[in-house]
Design an enzyme around this catalytic site. Structure first.
Site, mmCIF file in Angstrom:
data_model
loop_
_atom_site.group_PDB
_atom_site.id
_atom_site.type_symbol
_atom_site.label_atom_id
_atom_site.label_comp_id
_atom_site.label_asym_id
_atom_site.label_seq_id
_atom_site.Cartn_x
_atom_site.Cartn_y
_atom_site.Cartn_z
ATOM 1 N N LYS A 55 0.692 17.834 -0.106
ATOM 2 C CA LYS A 55 -0.296 18.874 -0.365
ATOM 3 C C LYS A 55 0.047 20.138 0.418
ATOM 4 C CE LYS A 55 -1.914 15.397 -2.668
ATOM 5 N NZ LYS A 55 -2.926 14.494 -2.133
ATOM 6 N N ARG B 254 17.218 4.188 7.667
ATOM 7 C CA ARG B 254 15.829 3.744 7.502
ATOM 8 C C ARG B 254 15.093 3.851 8.839
ATOM 9 N NH1 ARG B 254 15.108 -1.316 8.060
ATOM 10 N NH2 ARG B 254 16.703 -2.001 6.586
ATOM 11 N N ASP C 264 -8.106 11.657 8.034
ATOM 12 C CA ASP C 264 -7.221 12.180 6.996
ATOM 13 C C ASP C 264 -7.389 13.701 7.014
ATOM 14 O OD1 ASP C 264 -6.077 13.115 4.623
ATOM 15 O OD2 ASP C 264 -6.524 11.272 3.528
ATOM 16 N N TYR D 21 -10.717 9.580 -0.796
ATOM 17 C CA TYR D 21 -9.647 9.842 -1.758
ATOM 18 C C TYR D 21 -9.455 8.557 -2.580
ATOM 19 C CZ TYR D 21 -4.977 10.607 -3.571
ATOM 20 O OH TYR D 21 -3.895 10.726 -4.397
HETATM 21 C C1 LIG Z 1 -3.066 13.104 -2.041
HETATM 22 C C2 LIG Z 1 -3.898 12.539 -0.949
HETATM 23 C C3 LIG Z 1 -3.567 11.315 -0.357
HETATM 24 C C4 LIG Z 1 -2.398 10.475 -0.841
HETATM 25 O O1 LIG Z 1 -1.177 11.081 -0.632
HETATM 26 P P1 LIG Z 1 0.120 10.851 -1.583
HETATM 27 O O2 LIG Z 1 1.112 11.749 -0.938
HETATM 28 O O3 LIG Z 1 -0.268 11.250 -2.962
HETATM 29 O O4 LIG Z 1 0.470 9.412 -1.488
HETATM 30 C C5 LIG Z 1 -4.365 10.855 0.671
HETATM 31 N N1 LIG Z 1 -5.444 11.552 1.102
HETATM 32 C C6 LIG Z 1 -5.798 12.730 0.551
HETATM 33 C C7 LIG Z 1 -6.991 13.442 1.064
HETATM 34 C C8 LIG Z 1 -5.044 13.263 -0.492
HETATM 35 O O5 LIG Z 1 -5.410 14.413 -1.054
#
Ligand SMILES: *Cc1c(COP(=O)(O)O)cnc(C)c1O
Length: 399
Positions: free
Chosen positions: A216, A67, A191, A119
């Site tokens: 992503k 962890r 982000d 988001y």
């Molecule tokens: C998908 C996404 C998230 C969240 O990520 P997860 O891996 O689904 O928890 C946060 N910010 C953006 C811009 C995203 O596209």
């Protein structure tokens, strides 16, 4: 506790014969991933172990319990930190877990400014988990510098931006916002999920931390969920490492391996995402059923000049509205064959979705609600002519 996940030599490979400054593509393939010293394995092994032998109490090779740290995860953290030009990197079990670790840096009564088109999951995390615990948050039009300036209060400690944003692809001038945020002694979190470090490097523009959903583009193949935070602030990195280890929302070794594997081709994938998206934009802009097209590469897009300055390319995400409204949007979303109807984005295959009823359903009725006539595309790296034919036939059903 000191932050464990340092990129030993961001921009290089650390000690040995490769200790030279490397370009982005080389870092994506090599940073943090020297051949395994015990076997010579060229690819970082999946260290599927929860614990590590100690030769005497407290004597170990840098790992004691998985962890806290795992070698596959450490390789991922070093690699992604190098790509963001960061000193420290911390991997999480999901993008939301990464966001949560950052938001936990705030105390009850602190204010965070978040985008008014955040988001959906970020909005839910802030409004439904952190606000009841005392966080004061305010959704702001973060693409408007004046709106951010006016929203500052004495207790504002964090400004959170997404650029390009989701789903309207708004563009935020990271350097300008960073300057404003630092005048107020707050921290700027970017982000960077939509842009990726290949297209945009927020820390170099003054951001304090970068957050990713590695689910992503970084993973890139729709086969793993993960998150990441990069920062060069040692104190912030230590506090994030404390949350990472204490709350334990860490990615397993196989998930870490999948993201590491995906990231090796990030640069070539992003180049193709960008060129395919630009071609799809041309089709949409000339189609009579389409009303607005949102893409930062369009010269009349309000954020175009900023995007051209702070990004290497305009990315693979496009949103557009239809003149005929929600029913038409739902029909088109159900009519594509190559574009798969699904949430998520950033992988090799093309996806279509209806934000109002899918990714942004949790913000319906709030200030963050999106137009029901809006569709969002994640343009993949298939043959572009196939993507154009598919969209033409799907839009064609509107007659
Ligand atoms: C998908 C996404 C998230 C969240 O990520 P997860 O891996 O689904 O928890 C946060 N910010 C953006 C811009 C995203 O596209």
């Amino acid at each position: 506790m000191s932050p464990p996940s340092t990129a030993d030599n961001p921009g290089g490979l650390g000690a040995g014969r490769h200790s030279i400054a490397l370009g982005f593509e080389s870092l994506a393939i090599h940073a943090g991933q020297a051949p395994d010293p015990s076997t010579g394995a060229v690819v970082t092994p999946i260290f599927q172990t929860s614990t590590f032998a100690q030769s005497a109490v407290g004597q170990h090779l840098g790992y004691d319990y998985a962890r806290t740290a795992n070698p596959t995860r450490s390789a991922l953290e070093r690699c992604l930190a190098a790509l963001e030009g960061a000193t420290y990197g911390l991997a999480f079990a999901s993008g939301m877990a990464a966001a949560d670790a950052l938001l936990r840096q705030l105390r009850p009564g602190d204010r965070a400014l978040i985008p008014d088109d955040a988001y959906g999951g970020t909005y839910r995390l802030v409004s439904k988990i952190h606000a009841p615990a005392g966080l004061d948050y305010l959704p702001v039009a973060t693409h408007d510098l004046k709106a951010i300036a006016e929203a500052f209060t004495d207790n504002t400690r964090m400004v959170w931006v997404e650029t390009p944003s989701n789903p309207l692809l708004r563009v935020i001038d990271i350097a300008a916002v960073a300057q404003l945020v630092h005048q107020h002694d707050a921290v700027l979190v970017v982000d960077n999920t939509f842009a990726t470090p290949y297209l945009q490097q927020p820390l170099a523009l003054g951001a304090d931390a970068v957050v990713h959903s590695t689910t992503k583009y970084l993973g890139g193949h729709s086969d793993v969920v993960g998150g990441f935070v990069a920062t060069s602030d040692e104190d912030l990195a230590s506090r994030l490492a404390f949350v990472q280890n204490s709350a334990g929302a860490v990615p397993g070794p196989f998930d870490s391996f999948l993201v590491l594997r995906g990231v090796k081709t990030l640069a070539v994938r992003m180049d193709r995402h960008c060129t395919n998206a630009a071609t799809v934009v041309e089709l949409l802009r000339s189609h009579p059923a389409v009303d607005q097209v949102y893409y930062p590469g369009i010269p009349t897009h309000p954020g175009h000049d900023i995007a051209a300055r702070q990004m290497r390319g305009f990315g693979g995400m496009i949103s557009f509205t239809l003149h005929a409204g929600e029913a038409a949007a739902l029909a088109v979303a159900g009519a594509t064959r190559l574009f798969t109807l699904a949430e998520s984005l950033g992988a090799v295959e093309s996806l279509i979705e209806h934000p109002h009823r899918m990714t942004h359903a949790s913000v319906v009725g709030s200030a963050l609600a999106v137009d029901p006539a809006l569709l969002r595309l994640s343009v993949g790296i298939e043959t572009v002519d196939d993507l154009l034919s598919d969209l033409s036939q799907a839009l064609g059903i509107l007659g």
